[in-house]
Motif scaffolding. Structure first.
Motif, short mmCIF file in Angstrom:
data_model
loop_
_atom_site.label_atom_id
_atom_site.label_comp_id
_atom_site.label_asym_id
_atom_site.label_seq_id
_atom_site.Cartn_x
_atom_site.Cartn_y
_atom_site.Cartn_z
N ALA A 180 0.84 -1.21 0.00
CA ALA A 180 0.00 0.00 0.00
C ALA A 180 0.87 1.25 0.00
O ALA A 180 0.60 2.21 -0.75
N GLU A 181 1.91 1.25 0.82
CA GLU A 181 2.79 2.43 0.88
C GLU A 181 3.55 2.63 -0.42
O GLU A 181 3.78 3.78 -0.83
N SER A 182 3.92 1.54 -1.07
CA SER A 182 4.65 1.66 -2.35
C SER A 182 3.78 2.22 -3.46
O SER A 182 4.28 2.79 -4.43
N LYS A 183 2.45 2.05 -3.32
CA LYS A 183 1.51 2.53 -4.34
C LYS A 183 0.70 3.73 -3.87
O LYS A 183 -0.24 4.16 -4.54
N ASN A 184 1.03 4.25 -2.70
CA ASN A 184 0.34 5.42 -2.13
C ASN A 184 -1.15 5.14 -1.94
O ASN A 184 -2.00 5.98 -2.26
N LEU A 185 -1.46 3.97 -1.40
CA LEU A 185 -2.84 3.59 -1.12
C LEU A 185 -3.12 3.76 0.37
O LEU A 185 -2.23 3.63 1.20
N THR A 186 -4.37 4.00 0.71
CA THR A 186 -4.77 4.15 2.11
C THR A 186 -4.74 2.80 2.82
O THR A 186 -5.23 1.80 2.29
N VAL A 187 -4.18 2.77 4.01
CA VAL A 187 -4.21 1.58 4.86
C VAL A 187 -5.25 1.78 5.96
O VAL A 187 -5.24 2.79 6.66
N LEU A 188 -6.14 0.82 6.10
CA LEU A 188 -7.17 0.84 7.14
C LEU A 188 -6.79 -0.20 8.19
O LEU A 188 -6.82 -1.40 7.93
N VAL A 222 -15.26 3.57 13.56
CA VAL A 222 -14.50 4.81 13.79
C VAL A 222 -13.29 4.88 12.86
O VAL A 222 -13.08 5.90 12.19
N VAL A 223 -12.50 3.81 12.80
CA VAL A 223 -11.30 3.84 11.95
C VAL A 223 -11.66 3.77 10.47
O VAL A 223 -10.94 4.30 9.62
N THR A 224 -12.79 3.13 10.16
CA THR A 224 -13.23 3.05 8.76
C THR A 224 -13.63 4.42 8.24
O THR A 224 -13.22 4.83 7.15
N ASP A 225 -14.43 5.14 9.01
CA ASP A 225 -14.85 6.48 8.60
C ASP A 225 -13.65 7.41 8.43
O ASP A 225 -13.62 8.23 7.51
N ALA A 226 -12.66 7.26 9.31
CA ALA A 226 -11.46 8.09 9.20
C ALA A 226 -10.69 7.78 7.92
O ALA A 226 -10.21 8.69 7.24
N ALA A 227 -10.60 6.50 7.57
CA ALA A 227 -9.89 6.10 6.35
C ALA A 227 -10.62 6.59 5.10
O ALA A 227 -10.00 7.03 4.13
N LYS A 230 -10.12 10.33 4.74
CA LYS A 230 -8.77 10.59 4.26
C LYS A 230 -8.67 10.33 2.75
O LYS A 230 -7.95 11.05 2.04
N THR A 231 -9.40 9.35 2.26
CA THR A 231 -9.27 8.89 0.87
C THR A 231 -10.12 9.70 -0.10
O THR A 231 -9.65 10.09 -1.17
N ILE A 232 -11.38 9.94 0.26
CA ILE A 232 -12.28 10.62 -0.69
C ILE A 232 -13.00 11.82 -0.08
O ILE A 232 -13.82 12.46 -0.74
N GLY A 233 -12.73 12.11 1.20
CA GLY A 233 -13.48 13.15 1.87
C GLY A 233 -14.84 12.61 2.29
O GLY A 233 -15.26 11.55 1.85
N LYS A 234 -15.53 13.33 3.13
CA LYS A 234 -16.84 12.84 3.59
C LYS A 234 -17.69 13.97 4.12
O LYS A 234 -17.17 14.86 4.78
#
Length: 234
Positions: A180-188, A222-227, A230-234
């Protein structure tokens, strides 16, 4: 009277046999594409401004909607979990249950059933290759990718003979994070808030050491909503 009774039994038997013979056979649907096919058709494409997110996984996701349906109905979240599925089945379903739904993002939770030996023994490399394929498909279709660190599991209650489960989960999570870090993807990260001292799930958050209870899902929310934010806004 006996003749009438015999005719009735004969007709009933024929009708029952016909019903059995006309029942649709899904034995060729290894990935269970049929499960969400009709629901996907009813959902249709996202409405203007809708920030749709698809949750793709196995029983962890499927049971989530059962335990807390409001979490999904109150958000633009579509649950596409199928209990018992392994990563290649998720990959087969990816076009129908993710791409065709045109979400802004997909959350991919995969690997536990592969490790549990539900369908056979596979390596972390095999699981990661399937995750990579799904991530690449998503990127090609302009869908943001959120990859999950799997929930902690000390042992599988249905396969206690399997040794080193916690260590396998930790190693898989490390590989997912590296990719994920190598591809700049969000980690949940579902692992950290649920883990206990022996690298299993905290007793207050689980039903069987593998699947969360409602309290566990509330922590995950809680952690899902934060991810997602971070990824698409909410």
């Amino acid at each position: 009277m006996k003749i009438i009774l015999s005719l009735f039994i004969l007709v009933t038997s024929v009708c029952s046999l016909h019903a059995q013979n006309t029942k649709e056979d899904f034995s060729d649907d290894w990935a269970a594409l049929s499960k969400y096919k009709k629901e996907n058709e009813l959902v249709g494409l996202p409405k203007k401004g809708e920030k749709r997110v698809v949750f793709l996984g196995s029983s962890i996701f499927e049971f989530w909607k059962q335990k807390d349906p409001a979490y999904f109905s109150n958000n633009a979240y579509l649950d596409r979990g199928i209990s018992g599925q392994i990563s290649p089945q998720l990959l087969i379903r990816f076009r129908q249950d993710v791409i065709n739904l045109k979400p802004k993002a997909v959350i991919i939770l995969a690997g536990s059933n592969d490790l549990a030996g539900n369908r056979g023994h596979v390596s972390n490399e095999t699981i990661l290759n399937n995750i990579k394929s799904m991530a690449e498909l998503a990127k090609k279709n302009h869908i943001k990718v959120i990859l999950c660190k799997y929930l902690p599991v000390y042992e599988y209650p249905w396969n206690k003979s399997l040794k080193g489960t916690a260590e396998q989960i930790i190693a898989l999570n490390a590989a997912i994070v590296d990719y994920a870090e190598s591809k700049n993807l969000t980690v949940l990260d579902y692992f950290t808030p649920l883990v206990d001292k022996r690298n299993g799930q905290k007793a207050e958050y689980t039903t069987d050491g593998v699947h969360p209870n409602l309290a566990g899902y509330k922590v995950m929310e809680v952690v899902t909503d934060a991810a997602i934010k971070k990824t698409i806004g909410k």
